[in-house]
Design an enzyme around this catalytic site. Structure first.
Site, PDB file in Angstrom:
ATOM      1  N   HIS A 143       0.839  -1.255  -0.030  1.00 19.07           N
ATOM      2  CA  HIS A 143      -0.093  -0.117  -0.052  1.00 19.07           C
ATOM      3  C   HIS A 143       0.785   1.360   0.042  1.00 19.07           C
ATOM      4  O   HIS A 143       0.258   2.376  -0.070  1.00 19.07           O
ATOM      5  CB  HIS A 143      -0.997   0.021   1.155  1.00 19.07           C
ATOM      6  CG  HIS A 143      -1.962  -1.113   1.129  1.00 19.07           C
ATOM      7  ND1 HIS A 143      -2.959  -1.457   0.084  1.00 19.07           N
ATOM      8  CD2 HIS A 143      -2.367  -2.245   2.213  1.00 19.07           C
ATOM      9  CE1 HIS A 143      -3.628  -2.377   0.178  1.00 19.07           C
ATOM     10  NE2 HIS A 143      -3.415  -2.749   1.391  1.00 19.07           N
ATOM     11  N   ASP A 202      -2.691 -10.418  -2.858  1.00 21.55           N
ATOM     12  CA  ASP A 202      -3.435  -9.996  -1.646  1.00 21.55           C
ATOM     13  C   ASP A 202      -4.706  -9.483  -1.984  1.00 21.55           C
ATOM     14  O   ASP A 202      -5.140  -9.217  -2.967  1.00 21.55           O
ATOM     15  CB  ASP A 202      -2.674  -8.823  -1.312  1.00 21.55           C
ATOM     16  CG  ASP A 202      -3.109  -8.271   0.363  1.00 21.55           C
ATOM     17  OD1 ASP A 202      -2.025  -8.551   1.273  1.00 21.55           O
ATOM     18  OD2 ASP A 202      -4.009  -7.608   0.470  1.00 21.55           O
ATOM     19  N   HIS A 220      -6.521  -7.041  -0.946  1.00 23.45           N
ATOM     20  CA  HIS A 220      -6.556  -5.747  -1.321  1.00 23.45           C
ATOM     21  C   HIS A 220      -5.697  -5.309  -2.497  1.00 23.45           C
ATOM     22  O   HIS A 220      -4.535  -5.877  -2.671  1.00 23.45           O
ATOM     23  CB  HIS A 220      -6.152  -4.894   0.038  1.00 23.45           C
ATOM     24  CG  HIS A 220      -6.829  -5.138   1.195  1.00 23.45           C
ATOM     25  ND1 HIS A 220      -6.370  -6.242   2.144  1.00 23.45           N
ATOM     26  CD2 HIS A 220      -8.055  -4.952   1.628  1.00 23.45           C
ATOM     27  CE1 HIS A 220      -7.155  -6.496   3.168  1.00 23.45           C
ATOM     28  NE2 HIS A 220      -8.274  -5.654   2.832  1.00 23.45           N
ATOM     29  N   ASP A 268      -4.785 -12.721   2.672  1.00 20.75           N
ATOM     30  CA  ASP A 268      -6.227 -12.301   3.304  1.00 20.75           C
ATOM     31  C   ASP A 268      -7.352 -12.625   2.461  1.00 20.75           C
ATOM     32  O   ASP A 268      -8.382 -12.162   2.777  1.00 20.75           O
ATOM     33  CB  ASP A 268      -5.859 -10.899   3.398  1.00 20.75           C
ATOM     34  CG  ASP A 268      -5.289 -10.044   2.581  1.00 20.75           C
ATOM     35  OD1 ASP A 268      -4.939 -10.374   1.869  1.00 20.75           O
ATOM     36  OD2 ASP A 268      -5.103  -9.000   3.057  1.00 20.75           O
TER      37      ASP A 268
HETATM   38  C1  SP5 Z   1      -1.536  -5.354   3.756  1.00 21.32           C
HETATM   39  C2  SP5 Z   1      -2.823  -5.238   4.087  1.00 21.32           C
HETATM   40  O1  SP5 Z   1      -3.553  -6.432   3.739  1.00 21.32           O
HETATM   41  N1  SP5 Z   1      -3.406  -4.166   4.328  1.00 21.32           N
HETATM   42  C3  SP5 Z   1      -4.887  -4.092   4.533  1.00 21.32           C
HETATM   43  C4  SP5 Z   1      -4.885  -3.117   5.339  1.00 21.32           C
HETATM   44  C5  SP5 Z   1      -6.778  -2.967   5.213  1.00 21.32           C
HETATM   45  N2  SP5 Z   1      -7.280  -2.519   6.636  1.00 21.32           N
HETATM   46  C6  SP5 Z   1      -8.357  -2.107   6.599  1.00 21.32           C
HETATM   47  C7  SP5 Z   1      -8.898  -2.049   7.962  1.00 21.32           C
HETATM   48  C8  SP5 Z   1     -10.452  -1.979   7.892  1.00 21.32           C
HETATM   49  C9  SP5 Z   1     -10.953  -2.264   9.570  1.00 21.32           C
HETATM   50  N3  SP5 Z   1     -10.501  -3.055   9.922  1.00 21.32           N
HETATM   51  C10 SP5 Z   1     -11.105  -3.370  11.181  1.00 21.32           C
HETATM   52  C11 SP5 Z   1     -10.573  -4.392  12.232  1.00 21.32           C
HETATM   53  C12 SP5 Z   1     -11.311  -4.767  13.224  1.00 21.32           C
HETATM   54  N4  SP5 Z   1     -10.676  -5.713  14.007  1.00 21.32           N
HETATM   55 ZN    ZN Z   2      -4.493  -7.159   2.134  1.00 21.37          ZN
END
Ligand code: SP5
Ligand code: ZN
Length: 356
Positions: A171, A207, A209, A297
């Site tokens: 990212h 990934d 994302h 993920d």
């Molecule tokens: C490297 C990678 O996979 N980065 C992705 C980051 C995305 N994170 C988004 C988080 C959104 C909210 N997460 C809530 C967590 C609740 N435990």
């Molecule tokens: Zn990710």
């Protein structure tokens, strides 16, 4: 079982402890935790993979890929935060920006560098989820060394290598970090491979994302193609502002960027069909070498994405991708600790199965 893929890691990668991430204004438990690296390492070692320590590298490639001011900022921001008394006097035990100097705020004013460290926290960071603490820089730099060491192995003739990078990196743009990422390990590996000679590199990002940072670092370059399969950012998923199919590159890089967003709920069949499309497009370039942003993920069990990929899906993706060219696998996301190890083993075992 003897997994014939060298695993490069650094104990420094355990030193980054985000503690919390601030999401929608409220701190909650961090997802990108040190146990991720321990779980991955243990599973790969148990599968028989040789584990190597990352070798220290100088900053030459790193400062080509990234704005040197971003690198210097990350290296020094914790010490400045600490020295300003923010942990001791205000209970702020991690660097979190509260103000972002966007184009809209500046409205044409020059971007100044304010003396207050709490103001500067937002200079290079674009979200509130990517916290910096006392051990963060050692881990961030250790992850870069792991990526560079894995790239060295492939440059020296290995068909496959895997860098257990933590924190992840895809990212991070040339000058801004976020998304639990600080420096772009995959982009650094791609640049290092180019510097070692190969003319055409392809980055395949699986990934869950979109790797907005890697995309933008190479957006105007034809020598490093970027392709990604990810959950549709337009369906409400990070990074929201990038990862759409009409982002195809710019200038000399026009046509060298490929995004395949998938609907939430997509499982093995749809995901592997998209991976196949990426592979077919990459194959046309006849890449000398690949960088694979291996996020785990997209797995069904993962709490951070709605894709429904199985370990068998990851194994198949590894096999199809590694058939294209020698490949440096870089660990990206993946947050479900009980399944992280088997998923990584599946992906790399699949990759190894593609090598005669
Ligand atoms: C490297 C990678 O996979 N980065 C992705 C980051 C995305 N994170 C988004 C988080 C959104 C909210 N997460 C809530 C967590 C609740 N435990
Ligand atoms: Zn990710």
């Amino acid at each position: 079982m003897s997994l014939p893929v060298p695993v490069v890691w650094s104990t420094d990668c355990l030193r980054h402890e985000p503690v919390d991430e601030v999401w929608l204004g409220v701190p909650g438990p961090g997802t990108e935790v040190p146990d991720r690296a321990l779980v991955l390492r243990a599973a790969l070692e148990a599968a028989g993979a040789p584990v190597l320590d990352a070798r220290p590298h100088d900053d030459t490639i790193l400062r080509t890929v990234h704005d040197p001011r971003l690198v210097d900022h990350l290296a020094g921001i914790w010490a400045e935060w600490d020295q300003a008394g923010l942990p001791a006097d205000y209970g702020r035990n991690r660097v979190v920006p509260y103000l972002f100097p966007t184009e809209g705020l500046l409205a044409g004013l020059p971007l100044r560098v304010p003396p207050a460290v709490h103001a500067r926290a937002g200079l290079f960071c674009y979200d509130t989820m990517t916290l910096v603490g006392p051990g963060s820089w050692a881990a961030i730099r250790g992850a870069v060394d792991a990526a560079l060491t894995a790239a060295d192995l492939v440059s020296s003739g290995a068909r496959l290598a895997y860098a257990l990078c933590r924190p992840p990196g895809h990212h991070v743009t040339r000058g801004a970090y976020g998304g639990s990422c600080y420096l772009n390990n995959a982009a650094v590996a791609a640049e290092a491979l180019r510097a070692a000679g190969p003319a055409q590199v392809a980055v395949l990002d699986i990934d869950a994302h979109h790797g907005n940072g890697t995309q933008m670092i190479f957006y105007e370059r034809p020598d490093v193609w970027y392709g990604s399969v990810h959950v549709d950012p337009g369906a409400g998923w990070f990074p929201h502002y990038a990862g759409y199919p009409d982002e195809r590159g710019r200038g000399p890089g026009d046509g060298f960027n490929r995004n395949l967003p998938l609907a939430p709920g997509t499982g093995d069949d749809g995901w592997l069909a998209a991976v196949d499309l990426l592979c077919a497009e990459a194959r046309e370039l006849r890449p000398d070498v690949l960088v694979v942003s291996l996020g785990l993920d997209a797995a069904a069990e993962d709490p951070e994405s709605p894709l429904q990929v199985t370990a068998a899906g990851y194994r198949e993706a590894g096999r199809r991708i590694a058939a294209l060219a020698p490949a440096v696998f870089i660990q990206e996301g993946g947050y479900h600790l009980p399944t992280l190890g088997p998923l990584a083993v599946a992906a790399l075992d699949g990759a190894a199965a593609a090598i005669p």
